[in-house]
Scaffold this active site. Structure first.
Site, mmCIF file in Angstrom:
data_model
loop_
_atom_site.group_PDB
_atom_site.id
_atom_site.type_symbol
_atom_site.label_atom_id
_atom_site.label_comp_id
_atom_site.label_asym_id
_atom_site.label_seq_id
_atom_site.Cartn_x
_atom_site.Cartn_y
_atom_site.Cartn_z
ATOM 1 N N LYS A 144 0.668 -1.360 -0.044
ATOM 2 C CA LYS A 144 0.079 -0.056 0.101
ATOM 3 C C LYS A 144 0.934 1.396 -0.117
ATOM 4 C CE LYS A 144 -3.675 -2.146 2.455
ATOM 5 N NZ LYS A 144 -5.146 -2.156 1.441
ATOM 6 N N GLU A 170 -2.850 6.356 8.109
ATOM 7 C CA GLU A 170 -3.617 7.132 6.815
ATOM 8 C C GLU A 170 -4.711 8.042 7.789
ATOM 9 O OE1 GLU A 170 -6.010 5.047 3.915
ATOM 10 O OE2 GLU A 170 -4.160 4.371 3.166
ATOM 11 N N ARG A 178 -6.717 -8.033 -9.441
ATOM 12 C CA ARG A 178 -7.004 -9.502 -9.720
ATOM 13 C C ARG A 178 -8.532 -9.275 -10.079
ATOM 14 N NH1 ARG A 178 -10.397 -9.353 -4.847
ATOM 15 N NH2 ARG A 178 -9.232 -8.255 -3.119
HETATM 16 P P1 ADP Z 1 -13.011 -7.988 -3.141
HETATM 17 O O1 ADP Z 1 -12.499 -6.605 -2.815
HETATM 18 O O2 ADP Z 1 -13.150 -8.365 -4.285
HETATM 19 O O3 ADP Z 1 -14.399 -8.031 -2.603
HETATM 20 P P2 ADP Z 1 -11.903 -8.898 -0.947
HETATM 21 O O4 ADP Z 1 -11.121 -7.574 -0.360
HETATM 22 O O5 ADP Z 1 -13.325 -8.943 0.103
HETATM 23 O O6 ADP Z 1 -11.950 -8.776 -2.434
HETATM 24 O O7 ADP Z 1 -11.092 -10.079 -0.829
HETATM 25 C C1 ADP Z 1 -11.531 -11.048 -1.667
HETATM 26 C C2 ADP Z 1 -11.181 -12.712 -1.157
HETATM 27 O O8 ADP Z 1 -9.638 -12.407 -0.928
HETATM 28 C C3 ADP Z 1 -11.700 -13.002 0.247
HETATM 29 O O9 ADP Z 1 -11.881 -14.352 0.313
HETATM 30 C C4 ADP Z 1 -10.552 -12.606 1.287
HETATM 31 O O10 ADP Z 1 -10.461 -13.064 2.234
HETATM 32 C C5 ADP Z 1 -9.362 -12.638 0.325
HETATM 33 N N1 ADP Z 1 -8.128 -12.072 0.526
HETATM 34 C C6 ADP Z 1 -7.850 -10.697 -0.026
HETATM 35 N N2 ADP Z 1 -6.526 -10.060 0.144
HETATM 36 C C7 ADP Z 1 -6.011 -11.380 0.825
HETATM 37 C C8 ADP Z 1 -4.779 -11.322 1.590
HETATM 38 N N3 ADP Z 1 -3.857 -10.505 1.421
HETATM 39 N N4 ADP Z 1 -4.482 -12.427 2.475
HETATM 40 C C9 ADP Z 1 -5.425 -13.427 2.492
HETATM 41 N N5 ADP Z 1 -6.935 -13.574 1.842
HETATM 42 C C10 ADP Z 1 -7.002 -12.320 1.079
HETATM 43 P P1 ADP Z 2 -8.161 -4.028 1.962
HETATM 44 O O1 ADP Z 2 -6.846 -4.021 1.205
HETATM 45 O O2 ADP Z 2 -7.926 -5.044 3.002
HETATM 46 O O3 ADP Z 2 -9.466 -4.072 1.016
HETATM 47 P P2 ADP Z 2 -8.566 -1.168 1.894
HETATM 48 O O4 ADP Z 2 -7.433 -0.317 2.196
HETATM 49 O O5 ADP Z 2 -9.075 -1.402 0.595
HETATM 50 O O6 ADP Z 2 -8.182 -2.698 2.552
HETATM 51 O O7 ADP Z 2 -9.913 -0.622 2.964
HETATM 52 C C1 ADP Z 2 -10.825 -1.427 3.265
HETATM 53 C C2 ADP Z 2 -11.950 -0.769 3.825
HETATM 54 O O8 ADP Z 2 -11.666 -0.146 5.085
HETATM 55 C C3 ADP Z 2 -12.568 0.439 3.027
HETATM 56 O O9 ADP Z 2 -13.570 0.012 2.158
HETATM 57 C C4 ADP Z 2 -12.960 1.384 4.115
HETATM 58 O O10 ADP Z 2 -14.331 0.875 4.403
HETATM 59 C C5 ADP Z 2 -12.091 1.248 5.113
HETATM 60 N N1 ADP Z 2 -11.092 2.181 5.140
HETATM 61 C C6 ADP Z 2 -9.660 2.079 4.668
HETATM 62 N N2 ADP Z 2 -9.042 3.181 4.795
HETATM 63 C C7 ADP Z 2 -9.731 4.061 5.194
HETATM 64 C C8 ADP Z 2 -9.445 5.441 5.651
HETATM 65 N N3 ADP Z 2 -8.473 5.919 5.403
HETATM 66 N N4 ADP Z 2 -10.723 6.122 6.118
HETATM 67 C C9 ADP Z 2 -11.875 5.480 6.467
HETATM 68 N N5 ADP Z 2 -11.926 4.239 5.929
HETATM 69 C C10 ADP Z 2 -10.923 3.589 5.436
#
Ligand code: ADP
Ligand code: ADP
Ligand code: MG
Length: 480
Positions: free
Chosen positions: A115, A202, A294
């Protein structure tokens, strides 16, 4: 020419991928671990390879998967989502063994999976984002940097695992005391979960909307977007319901976000399908969050409103074909909603219901209805995998039509045995804030009444009781 493609995944996404591979007149090779031996993806694939007893470790075993691909004569691997999908070492292993990895290059996955590196690339390209730190240094120095950032930007802050994903590795920090306590814990957890103890901070966007843009890009410099999705309805930072397009009544803003997504993808030299995620605050400011390298769980809603098969395009792009359409060809029609039907108990903090047998499975259908699932009546849900059973996606010409279609489908859908998210979603589709599009990531917290329903009175509840009674009678024929 017919090609063989290995599907390095399980569950609904494995089936989704196998279908696309077969429609392209290629052959799909499934892989599985022992707990999945009764899984449907094995039966519908052209071939299947047992990787080992697992659980979970074989789906993550790069070496075994590459060997399975080589032995079965595959030329490519589709990783789906989760498991190895965002593992740059897996993409690299495919590249070095002469297999096509269906996704972006290992370098892109590496950069965007981190990130902090991703934020740097986007900042250099002038993409808007929330203020944040670089990786916090180890020890006292890291804590001092964190406190200095907090003094400048004020709490609340988000402490994030740099290599995190899937909603894991994110915590809200609201005071100096909490910061000092949380950093070491966050590091230890990140190391265990992501094999990297880096963390950074953040600024929090208060109650944002999560809006993301699907993009497709070929090797020849063409990048298109397929419009927006709203994924604000989440639990524990993980999505439950996704909607396309976003309901924000500000066309200029949404157009700008789509253009920014294309710019972000180009800044990362992105090839194949990807998703650019943004947060939008209540003043319509938007901030880059991350790029997922992905296919997403929620890609179906975009397919429904554009008519474009994202997985088919992923495969064709990975084989070096140019994008078969331009931005002008992409037309958004109507609205789509996906609900993730999980074997979970919403009333018990969405506790997974793995280990239970699906005693009744009666799905739904009809105009504008799509199901992506893998379970069947009699299926015992393995405890070792995630709880997603089936995705129900509906498409309608108007928003009102789409919501009522979803409501009707949820009324028809009966899954007895495990508790599921169905009764909870039935409450959501009748909630006035959902119907009017007034929701952000705090939606579940602010609507406790969604958790009030009588499971036992539902059709699934009554059937589950009846079946339990029949089983009891069979085992105890003389019981009174
Ligand atoms: P999407 O954004 O497609 O909804 P999610 O963030 O919910 O995806 O993740 C999709 C799938 O991948 C979920 O089953 C989640 O548990 C898995 N996943 C995503 N990132 C990771 C990670 N870094 N390690 C393990 N599982 C992950
Ligand atoms: P992941 O890789 O696990 O999907 P993200 O960085 O995409 O993580 O964040 C997942 C969720 O967490 C977002 O959809 C939002 O709900 C919350 N989130 C992440 N960063 C922030 C932020 N800076 N402020 C508020 N909510 C956040
Ligand atoms: Mg994300």
């Amino acid at each position: 020419m017919k090609k063989k493609i290995l599907v390095a995944n399980r569950g609904e996404i494995a089936i989704r991928l196998i279908r696309a591979i077969q429609e392209l007149d290629h052959e799909a090779v499934a892989v599985y671990e022992t707990p999945d031996q009764r899984s449907r993806h094995i039966r519908i694939a052209n071939e299947a390879v047992l990787l080992g007893d697992g659980p979970r470790c074989d789906y993550l075993n790069i070496d075994k998967i590459i060997k399975a691909a080589k032995r079965s004569g595959c030329c490519a691997i589709h990783p789906g989502y989760g498991f190895l999908a965002e593992n740059p070492f897996f993409a690299k292993a495919c590249e070095t063994s002469g297999l096509i990895f269906i996704g972006p290059s290992s370098k892109t996955i590496y950069d965007l999976g981190n990130k902090v590196i991703a934020r740097k690339i986007m900042a250099d390209a002038g993409i808007p984002m929330v203020p944040g730190t670089e990786n916090l240094p180890q020890g006292r120095e890291g804590i001092e940097k964190a406190l200095a950032f907090a003094a400048q930007y004020k709490y609340p802050l988000m402490l994030k695992a740099t290599s995190g994903g899937g909603g894991r590795g994110i915590r809200l920090v609201e005071s100096d005391a909490q910061m000092k306590a949380e950093i070491p814990v966050a590091r230890a957890e990140a190391l265990a979960a992501f094999n990297d103890d880096s963390v950074y901070l953040e600024k929090v966007v208060i109650n944002p909307k999560h809006v993301e843009v699907q993009i497709l890009a070929d090797q020849f410099g063409h990048t298109v977007h397929l419009g927006t999705r709203d994924c604000s309805i989440q639990r524990r930072n993980q999505k439950l319901i996704e909607i396309a397009p976003s309901m924000i009544q500000n066309k200029e803003l949404l157009d700008e976000i789509c253009k920014t997504a294309v710019k972000a993808a180009k800044a990362a030299n992105y090839v194949n399908a990807g998703t650019v995620e943004f947060l939008i605050d209540h003043n319509f400011n938007y901030y880059f969050m991350e790029i997922n390298t992905r296919v997403q769980v929620e890609h179906t809603v975009t397919e429904m409103i554009t008519g474009i098969d994202i997985v088919r395009n992923q495969i064709q792009l990975a084989f070096g074909n140019p994008l078969p359409f331009s931005q002008e060809d992409v037309q958004i029609r109507g609205h789509a909603i996906e609900v993730r039907i999980n074997a979970e108990d919403p009333k018990n903090n969405f506790m997974p219901e793995g280990g239970k047998k699906v005693s009744v499975y009666r799905s739904t259908g009809g105009f504008g209805v799509r199901l992506d699932g893998f379970v069947y009546q009699g299926y015992i849900i393995p405890e070792v995998y995630d709880s997603l059973l089936v995705k129900l996606t509906v498409h309608g010409f108007t928003w009102t039509e789409t919501v009522s279609r979803l409501h009707r489908c949820l009324e028809n859908f009966v899954i007895a045995g495990p508790k599921t998210t169905i009764p909870f979603y039935k409450n959501i589709v009748q909630d006035k804030d959902f119907i009017s599009g007034s929701f952000d990531t705090s939606y579940l917290e602010k609507h406790p009444h969604l958790f009030l329903y009588d499971e036992d009175a539902s059709e699934a509840g009554k059937l589950a009781k009846l079946i339990a009674e029949i089983h009891y009678r069979k085992r105890n024929p003389f019981a009174i």
